[in-house]
Write a protein that holds these residues in place. Sequence first.
Motif, PDB file in Angstrom:
ATOM      1  N   HIS A 204       0.828  -1.272  -0.404  1.00 11.05           N
ATOM      2  CA  HIS A 204      -0.123  -0.344  -0.009  1.00 11.05           C
ATOM      3  C   HIS A 204       0.714   1.228  -0.121  1.00 11.05           C
ATOM      4  N   LEU A 205       1.627   1.555   0.666  1.00  9.28           N
ATOM      5  CA  LEU A 205       2.688   3.179   0.510  1.00  9.28           C
ATOM      6  C   LEU A 205       3.430   2.755  -0.924  1.00  9.28           C
ATOM      7  N   LEU A 206       3.316   1.378  -2.357  1.00  6.96           N
ATOM      8  CA  LEU A 206       3.828   1.965  -2.849  1.00  6.96           C
ATOM      9  C   LEU A 206       2.000   1.924  -4.292  1.00  6.96           C
ATOM     10  N   SER A 207       1.392   2.067  -3.939  1.00  2.00           N
ATOM     11  CA  SER A 207      -0.188   2.952  -4.176  1.00  2.00           C
ATOM     12  C   SER A 207      -0.778   3.527  -4.031  1.00  2.00           C
ATOM     13  N   ASP A 208      -1.412   3.945  -5.310  1.00  2.00           N
ATOM     14  CA  ASP A 208      -2.105   5.033  -5.316  1.00  2.00           C
ATOM     15  C   ASP A 208      -3.491   5.303  -4.733  1.00  2.00           C
ATOM     16  N   SER A 209      -3.973   4.108  -4.427  1.00  2.34           N
ATOM     17  CA  SER A 209      -5.399   3.755  -4.240  1.00  2.34           C
ATOM     18  C   SER A 209      -5.691   2.067  -3.465  1.00  2.34           C
ATOM     19  N   THR A 210      -7.074   2.107  -3.689  1.00  2.00           N
ATOM     20  CA  THR A 210      -7.099   0.648  -3.065  1.00  2.00           C
ATOM     21  C   THR A 210      -8.675  -0.207  -3.862  1.00  2.00           C
ATOM     22  N   PHE A 211      -8.809  -1.100  -3.748  1.00  2.00           N
ATOM     23  CA  PHE A 211     -10.995  -1.591  -3.884  1.00  2.00           C
ATOM     24  C   PHE A 211     -10.882  -2.855  -2.895  1.00  2.00           C
ATOM     25  N   LEU A 212     -12.245  -2.949  -2.178  1.00  2.00           N
ATOM     26  CA  LEU A 212     -12.604  -3.489  -1.521  1.00  2.00           C
ATOM     27  C   LEU A 212     -13.644  -3.969  -2.046  1.00  2.00           C
ATOM     28  N   VAL A 213     -14.439  -5.748  -2.219  1.00  2.00           N
ATOM     29  CA  VAL A 213     -15.179  -5.837  -2.548  1.00  2.00           C
ATOM     30  C   VAL A 213     -15.419  -7.004  -1.863  1.00  2.00           C
ATOM     31  N   PHE A 214     -17.076  -6.810  -1.536  1.00  2.00           N
ATOM     32  CA  PHE A 214     -17.767  -7.857  -0.540  1.00  2.00           C
ATOM     33  C   PHE A 214     -18.515  -8.161  -1.568  1.00  2.00           C
ATOM     34  N   MET A 215     -19.223  -9.586  -0.970  1.00  2.00           N
ATOM     35  CA  MET A 215     -20.587 -10.346  -2.022  1.00  2.00           C
ATOM     36  C   MET A 215     -20.666 -11.782  -1.226  1.00  2.00           C
ATOM     37  N   SER A 216     -22.126 -11.183  -0.632  1.00  2.00           N
ATOM     38  CA  SER A 216     -22.752 -12.177   0.060  1.00  2.00           C
ATOM     39  C   SER A 216     -24.083 -12.304   0.309  1.00  2.00           C
ATOM     40  N   HIS A 217     -24.247 -12.889   1.425  1.00  2.00           N
ATOM     41  CA  HIS A 217     -25.431 -12.453   1.978  1.00  2.00           C
ATOM     42  C   HIS A 217     -25.745 -10.953   2.517  1.00  2.00           C
ATOM     43  N   GLY A 218     -26.908 -10.794   3.132  1.00  2.00           N
ATOM     44  CA  GLY A 218     -26.190  -9.217   4.574  1.00  2.00           C
ATOM     45  C   GLY A 218     -27.584  -8.763   4.757  1.00  2.00           C
ATOM     46  N   LYS A 219     -27.124  -7.531   5.819  1.00  2.00           N
ATOM     47  CA  LYS A 219     -28.192  -7.258   6.638  1.00  2.00           C
ATOM     48  C   LYS A 219     -27.946  -5.758   6.549  1.00  2.00           C
ATOM     49  N   ARG A 220     -28.585  -5.020   7.447  1.00  2.00           N
ATOM     50  CA  ARG A 220     -28.640  -3.681   7.166  1.00  2.00           C
ATOM     51  C   ARG A 220     -27.151  -2.927   7.368  1.00  2.00           C
ATOM     52  N   ASP A 221     -26.432  -3.601   8.460  1.00  4.26           N
ATOM     53  CA  ASP A 221     -24.917  -3.250   9.003  1.00  4.26           C
ATOM     54  C   ASP A 221     -23.782  -4.294   9.379  1.00  4.26           C
ATOM     55  N   GLY A 222     -24.435  -5.579   8.540  1.00  7.30           N
ATOM     56  CA  GLY A 222     -23.319  -6.436   8.263  1.00  7.30           C
ATOM     57  C   GLY A 222     -23.613  -7.624   7.114  1.00  7.30           C
ATOM     58  N   ILE A 223     -22.269  -8.103   6.596  1.00  8.37           N
ATOM     59  CA  ILE A 223     -21.730  -9.192   5.890  1.00  8.37           C
ATOM     60  C   ILE A 223     -21.967 -10.835   5.852  1.00  8.37           C
ATOM     61  N   PHE A 224     -22.843 -11.211   6.029  1.00 12.71           N
ATOM     62  CA  PHE A 224     -22.900 -13.197   6.453  1.00 12.71           C
ATOM     63  C   PHE A 224     -21.652 -14.127   6.014  1.00 12.71           C
ATOM     64  N   GLY A 225     -20.686 -14.284   7.483  1.00 13.80           N
ATOM     65  CA  GLY A 225     -20.327 -15.724   6.629  1.00 13.80           C
ATOM     66  C   GLY A 225     -20.470 -15.995   6.204  1.00 13.80           C
ATOM     67  N   ILE A 226     -20.252 -17.401   6.354  1.00 12.00           N
ATOM     68  CA  ILE A 226     -20.830 -19.131   5.896  1.00 12.00           C
ATOM     69  C   ILE A 226     -21.527 -19.595   6.838  1.00 12.00           C
ATOM     70  N   HIS A 227     -21.279 -19.455   8.095  1.00 14.62           N
ATOM     71  CA  HIS A 227     -21.788 -20.268   8.901  1.00 14.62           C
ATOM     72  C   HIS A 227     -22.810 -19.554   9.512  1.00 14.62           C
ATOM     73  N   HIS A 228     -23.246 -18.961   9.407  1.00 13.69           N
ATOM     74  CA  HIS A 228     -24.825 -17.973   9.313  1.00 13.69           C
ATOM     75  C   HIS A 228     -26.356 -18.692   9.229  1.00 13.69           C
ATOM     76  N   GLU A 229     -26.812 -18.899  10.085  1.00 12.00           N
ATOM     77  CA  GLU A 229     -27.652 -19.618  10.052  1.00 12.00           C
ATOM     78  C   GLU A 229     -29.189 -18.971  11.088  1.00 12.00           C
ATOM     79  N   GLY A 230     -29.366 -18.048  10.560  1.00 17.15           N
ATOM     80  CA  GLY A 230     -30.589 -16.963  11.895  1.00 17.15           C
ATOM     81  C   GLY A 230     -29.783 -16.502  12.226  1.00 17.15           C
TER      82      GLY A 230
END
Length: 376
Positions: A204-230
């Motif tokens: 990152h010290l030799l970078s000018d930017s970054t992208f972070l992409v998250f794709m999953s099920h989720g809710k208003r303030d969170g992203i579900f991990g694969i162990h989510h059972e409700g």
Amino acid sequence: MADKELRKVRGVFVEGVTKAVIQQLVDDLQGCEILNDGEVESVHEEYSTRADKARCLIDMVLKKGRVPSEKFIGLLKERDPNLYAKLDLDSKVPPKPIPVPIPGDRPPSPFLVSSTVDFKKEIMEKEAKSIYPPMEKAGRKRLALLINNIKFDRVDMLRSGAEIDGERMEALLKNLDYNVVHLKNKSAEDMDMAVKAFAQREEHLLSDSTFLVFMSHGKRDGIFGIHHEGKDKPDVFNIDNIYNHLNTKSCTGLRNKPKIILIQACRGDEEGSTWVCDNVHEEPEAMEDDNIREDHKEKDFISLLSCTPDTKSYRHVKEGTVFIQRLVEIFNTYACEDHIEELFRKVMNRFENFPKQMPSKDRATLTKHFYLFPGL
């Protein structure tokens, strides 16, 4: 997925394809660089019977995945329409979506359009003080993090079609000159650890930017991990953690640099300040007395979420999410000349006539325009 559907009709293909059509398909596949010289020789020299040649050919293509399989199916349709009809692939492989032009504007590009040297020079001269300075391609080390949760402990949570989203986003980010850390099927704890580790990468010290992409099920303030059972057994990665791990205090390598967050989930927020030193390359102890200053704790972020709070995000079981499809189209077409906030506006514009879903920007703390200048 074309490769899965092709695999289902493998036996019918082997039984029905003629030796002449095998030859034509091999030549076609070699011409479009799906088969190399060694593979062509293997089909012709290592197998004597027609059926064995057919098995060898289709197995080679299947091992190469979805895109080569799609090409193979198209070539088969041209070379032997009767066998193609017998395989009934039209009903099994969905047609590629036709890009919908933005009214009064250019049609979406299927590939990333590069910026011109003249355009970059003009922007650098006109907006020198109002853009994030890009690093030269020769010396920079851009990184991106892509986490795509597809398979969950609960079978009914399978995100069919999400593989395509991962492929599309990884290809886009690589074309934008980011080295992509692509992770799949992670728990909330794994996601947290991955973001925290990503924030500490020296590149990152030799970078000018970054992208972070998250794709999953989720809710208003969170992203579900694969162990989510409700509600009884939640597995939720809090979106706030992304900002906490990458903020001014925690991620010095990306201080004052754009951090672009793309999320298929909803939101949380925080504000405040923290104490930092001006020079991130020196030992803090050597700088604190003279150069310590107060700076914004959370700055230089912008996020685009696939939908507004409390609403759904739509996904085709074979073609992936509407959000990722349209985002990639917009970036391919307009990143050559638009800054990131204008790109996001154009993505949102594509949903004006799709009332089921509207992407939304969040926690936008960019203080300047961020141009990607693809190809440069």
